[in-house]
Scaffold this active site. Structure first.
Site, mmCIF file in Angstrom:
data_model
loop_
_atom_site.group_PDB
_atom_site.id
_atom_site.type_symbol
_atom_site.label_atom_id
_atom_site.label_comp_id
_atom_site.label_asym_id
_atom_site.label_seq_id
_atom_site.Cartn_x
_atom_site.Cartn_y
_atom_site.Cartn_z
ATOM 1 N N GLY A 1 -2.075 43.269 -65.013
ATOM 2 C CA GLY A 1 -0.873 43.567 -64.230
ATOM 3 C C GLY A 1 -0.688 42.679 -63.018
ATOM 4 N N GLU B 1 5.768 42.895 -60.767
ATOM 5 C CA GLU B 1 6.275 44.146 -60.193
ATOM 6 C C GLU B 1 7.792 44.195 -60.370
ATOM 7 O OE1 GLU B 1 4.846 44.627 -56.175
ATOM 8 O OE2 GLU B 1 2.750 44.558 -56.850
ATOM 9 N N GLY C 1 8.834 39.088 -60.015
ATOM 10 C CA GLY C 1 8.405 38.565 -61.313
ATOM 11 C C GLY C 1 7.956 37.128 -61.147
ATOM 12 N N SER C 2 8.945 36.199 -61.151
ATOM 13 C CA SER C 2 8.611 34.783 -60.938
ATOM 14 C C SER C 2 7.931 34.598 -59.592
ATOM 15 C CB SER C 2 9.889 33.935 -60.978
ATOM 16 O OG SER C 2 10.555 34.125 -62.198
ATOM 17 N N THR D 1 1.958 44.671 -70.619
ATOM 18 C CA THR D 1 1.582 44.801 -72.025
ATOM 19 C C THR D 1 0.357 45.722 -72.127
ATOM 20 O OG1 THR D 1 2.440 42.581 -72.368
ATOM 21 C CG2 THR D 1 1.002 43.454 -74.098
ATOM 22 N N ILE E 1 20.495 29.421 -91.489
ATOM 23 C CA ILE E 1 20.288 29.013 -92.889
ATOM 24 C C ILE E 1 20.362 30.229 -93.823
ATOM 25 C CG2 ILE E 1 18.520 28.091 -94.490
ATOM 26 C CD1 ILE E 1 17.769 26.091 -92.222
ATOM 27 N N GLY F 1 24.731 35.278 -93.722
ATOM 28 C CA GLY F 1 24.929 36.710 -93.446
ATOM 29 C C GLY F 1 23.670 37.524 -93.687
ATOM 30 N N GLU G 1 4.873 35.303 -69.100
ATOM 31 C CA GLU G 1 3.892 34.395 -68.451
ATOM 32 C C GLU G 1 4.575 33.203 -67.795
ATOM 33 O OE1 GLU G 1 0.076 33.835 -70.154
ATOM 34 O OE2 GLU G 1 0.246 35.655 -71.353
ATOM 35 N N THR H 1 8.832 32.047 -66.829
ATOM 36 C CA THR H 1 10.026 31.611 -67.571
ATOM 37 C C THR H 1 10.018 30.082 -67.732
ATOM 38 O OG1 THR H 1 11.253 31.332 -65.520
ATOM 39 C CG2 THR H 1 11.377 33.514 -66.554
HETATM 40 C C1 LIG Z 1 7.592 41.802 -73.252
HETATM 41 C C2 LIG Z 1 7.056 41.414 -71.924
HETATM 42 C C3 LIG Z 1 5.686 41.478 -71.699
HETATM 43 C C4 LIG Z 1 5.174 41.157 -70.443
HETATM 44 N N1 LIG Z 1 3.838 41.339 -70.208
HETATM 45 C C5 LIG Z 1 3.358 41.176 -68.944
HETATM 46 C C6 LIG Z 1 2.008 41.517 -68.639
HETATM 47 O O1 LIG Z 1 1.240 41.932 -69.510
HETATM 48 N N2 LIG Z 1 1.598 41.388 -67.353
HETATM 49 C C7 LIG Z 1 2.414 40.952 -66.365
HETATM 50 O O2 LIG Z 1 1.971 40.865 -65.230
HETATM 51 N N3 LIG Z 1 3.711 40.609 -66.619
HETATM 52 C C8 LIG Z 1 4.194 40.730 -67.878
HETATM 53 N N4 LIG Z 1 5.506 40.427 -68.156
HETATM 54 C C9 LIG Z 1 6.374 39.985 -67.068
HETATM 55 C C10 LIG Z 1 6.840 38.538 -67.183
HETATM 56 O O3 LIG Z 1 5.796 37.663 -66.886
HETATM 57 C C11 LIG Z 1 8.054 38.384 -66.247
HETATM 58 O O4 LIG Z 1 9.117 39.075 -66.856
HETATM 59 C C12 LIG Z 1 8.430 36.946 -66.002
HETATM 60 O O5 LIG Z 1 7.445 36.301 -65.234
HETATM 61 C C13 LIG Z 1 9.792 36.813 -65.285
HETATM 62 O O6 LIG Z 1 9.879 37.661 -64.186
HETATM 63 P P1 LIG Z 1 11.184 38.596 -64.017
HETATM 64 O O7 LIG Z 1 11.365 39.290 -65.315
HETATM 65 O O8 LIG Z 1 11.010 39.429 -62.816
HETATM 66 O O9 LIG Z 1 12.381 37.587 -63.829
HETATM 67 P P2 LIG Z 1 12.880 36.937 -62.431
HETATM 68 O O10 LIG Z 1 11.724 36.356 -61.711
HETATM 69 O O11 LIG Z 1 13.725 37.943 -61.707
HETATM 70 O O12 LIG Z 1 13.801 35.761 -62.959
HETATM 71 C C14 LIG Z 1 15.169 35.936 -63.307
HETATM 72 C C15 LIG Z 1 15.750 34.551 -63.619
HETATM 73 O O13 LIG Z 1 15.702 33.733 -62.433
HETATM 74 C C16 LIG Z 1 15.014 32.537 -62.709
HETATM 75 N N5 LIG Z 1 14.252 32.092 -61.530
HETATM 76 C C17 LIG Z 1 13.439 32.838 -60.734
HETATM 77 N N6 LIG Z 1 12.902 32.058 -59.776
HETATM 78 C C18 LIG Z 1 13.372 30.802 -59.967
HETATM 79 C C19 LIG Z 1 13.170 29.543 -59.332
HETATM 80 N N7 LIG Z 1 12.355 29.413 -58.285
HETATM 81 N N8 LIG Z 1 13.836 28.462 -59.801
HETATM 82 C C20 LIG Z 1 14.669 28.566 -60.885
HETATM 83 N N9 LIG Z 1 14.881 29.728 -61.537
HETATM 84 C C21 LIG Z 1 14.243 30.828 -61.093
HETATM 85 C C22 LIG Z 1 14.071 32.872 -63.859
HETATM 86 O O14 LIG Z 1 13.669 31.709 -64.568
HETATM 87 C C23 LIG Z 1 14.957 33.795 -64.690
HETATM 88 O O15 LIG Z 1 15.823 33.022 -65.480
HETATM 89 C C24 LIG Z 1 6.039 40.708 -69.421
HETATM 90 C C25 LIG Z 1 7.415 40.608 -69.667
HETATM 91 C C26 LIG Z 1 7.926 40.972 -70.880
HETATM 92 C C27 LIG Z 1 9.414 40.914 -71.098
#
Ligand SMILES: Cc1cc2nc3c(=O)[nH]c(=O)nc-3n(C[C@H](O)[C@H](O)[C@H](O)COP(=O)(O)OP(=O)(O)OC[C@H]3O[C@@H](n4cnc5c(N)ncnc54)[C@H](O)[C@@H]3O)c2cc1C
Length: 389
Positions: free
Chosen positions: A134, A137, A141-142, A168, A347, A350, A373, A375
């Protein structure tokens, strides 16, 4: 594919015997234990815990873990092969194998004390226990370094409050590695990593996400409500958690590249087959240049993604810094997976839009690869920082 780059004059592109054996084993196992059930798991969002226990018996839950801790003691090339082969069949099972092996288990392997390793690695590597990791939050995220879940020292304990999301195996996981704040917001040395067992008072799973794809891979919130954790559950020293997490993601990204490759190959192979069987205008659709050129592009992109991914794996095996290379592999392979899955569905026409064929599932599953992990945008940030430093 085996990339032996110790001597640059002898790079081998053939799979090693181990890789071939792993691929064959997974093909056989998947045909019996995954394929017949995967659409039902997908439909109902069931996380098949028993399957992971079984995969543990095959060594797939501790691929990188040394044999002394009950693991398979293999390297990254075998690990990539395993995740890729599983994901050819079902991406959501591939995602869970990747998260278990390279996030939770690998964090413990890399940064835990000997006692912690002895305690947790055998259970994780055997598949008896499933691991979660984990970092993310709801509001960070990013920008994970800005996390707000906080651990406050109280004698020999830390009291944790806050929440993680998108985790996960957040509910079914027997143990989680979590990174929480122990210092100032904005300080990369202000976070620490803890090993927390399921059932610890104050630690629970929250909402389970209802997802577009990867539906058999469980994704939930983790909630911390005055959760008291003994300081012996910390990995490394206070303040090292975020740095550890970034190192873990360097390896984790290789596994998302492998996951992407598996999905892309699965989608491509099913479309190739279909294109030879489906007739329109009195000939197989593969005879139309519009279709055969799509197949050519798909196959070429897959091969390029494979090279990047195995190269990153080979560097990781040799202990070289792979921050840039793993981000490149993850960025490219995940975009290829989305692209190839899209063309594969096209390919199928429908029929590709229905659940009678595998194309729609590859299409839904692939999209996670450009998000989880880090974006694609964040991979570009990582790569460009490496290039410009
Ligand atoms: C199915 C699934 C499993 C996952 N499993 C885990 C897990 O086991 N453990 C864990 O810790 N996390 C997990 N995650 C979280 C995942 O790593 C995050 O969703 C991911 O890092 C993106 O964070 P966010 O969803 O908050 O998007 P955000 O950070 O809010 O991003 C939203 C958009 O803004 C863009 N963006 C953000 N900052 C910038 C920047 N500086 N420059 C340009 N663009 C930017 C992003 O690329 C994206 O397009 C999981 C997510 C999913 C969907």
């Amino acid at each position: 594919m085996y990339v032996g780059t110790e001597n640059v004059k002898s790079i081998h592109f053939d799979e090693s015997e181990n890789q071939l054996l792993i691929a064959e084993m997974i093909k056989n196992f998947g045909a019996k234990e995954i394929k017949p059930y995967m659409m039902e798991w997908d439909e109902t969002q069931e996380f098949p815990v028993r399957l992971f226990n079984e995969m543990g018996k095959l060594g797939l839950m501790g691929i990188l873990v040394p044999e002394e801790y009950g693991g398979a003691g293999l390297g990254y090339l075998e690990y990539i092969t395993a995740v890729m082969e599983i994901s050819k069949i079902d991406g959501s099972i591939g995602l869970s194998v990747a998260a278990h092996n390279s996030l939770c288990t690998n964090h413990i392997l890399q940064f835990a004390t000997e006692d912690q390793k002895q305690e947790y690695l055998p259970k994780l590597a055997s598949g008896e226990w499933i691991g979660a990791w984990g970092l993310t939050e709801p509001n960070t995220g990013s920008d994970a370094g800005n996390m707000r879940t906080v651990a406050v020292r109280d004698g020999d304990y830390y009291v944790i409050n806050g929440a993680k999301n998108f985790i996960t195996h957040g509910k079914s996981g027997n143990v989680a590695v979590v990174i929480v704040r122990t210092g100032e917001v904005g300080d990369s040395h202000g976070m620490s990593a803890f090993i927390i067992e399921k059932g610890t008072p104050g630690f629970s799973a929250g909402r389970k996400e209802n997802k577009l794809g990867m539906r058999a891979s469980e994704t939930t919130e983790l909630i911390f409500n005055d959760c008291r954790v003994h300081r012996s559950q910390m990995m490394g020293n206070e303040g090292e958690g975020f740095i550890q997490a970034m190192k873990i993601l360097d390896g984790g990204r290789i596994s998302i590249a492998a996951l992407s490759l598996g999905i892309a190959i699965g989608a491509y192979e099913s479309a190739l087959q279909y294109s030879k069987e489906r007739h329109q205008f009195n000939q197989p659709i593969s005879k139309f240049q519009g279709i055969s050129f799509k197949l050519a592009d798909m196959a070429t992109k897959i091969e390029a993604a494979k090279l990047l991914t195995f190269r990153a794996g080979d560097m990781k095996n040799r202990g070289t810094d792979v921050t840039k290379e793993s981000a490149m592999a993850k960025l490219y392979a995940s975009e290829v997976a989305v692209d190839v899955a899209n063309e594969a569905l096209q390919i199928f026409g429908g029929y590709g839009y229905t659940k009678d064929y595998p194309a729609e599932k590859y299409y839904r599953d692939a999209k996670l690869c450009t998000i989880g992990e880090g974006t694609s945008e964040i991979q570009k940030l990582v790569i460009s920082r490496c290039l410009l430093k």
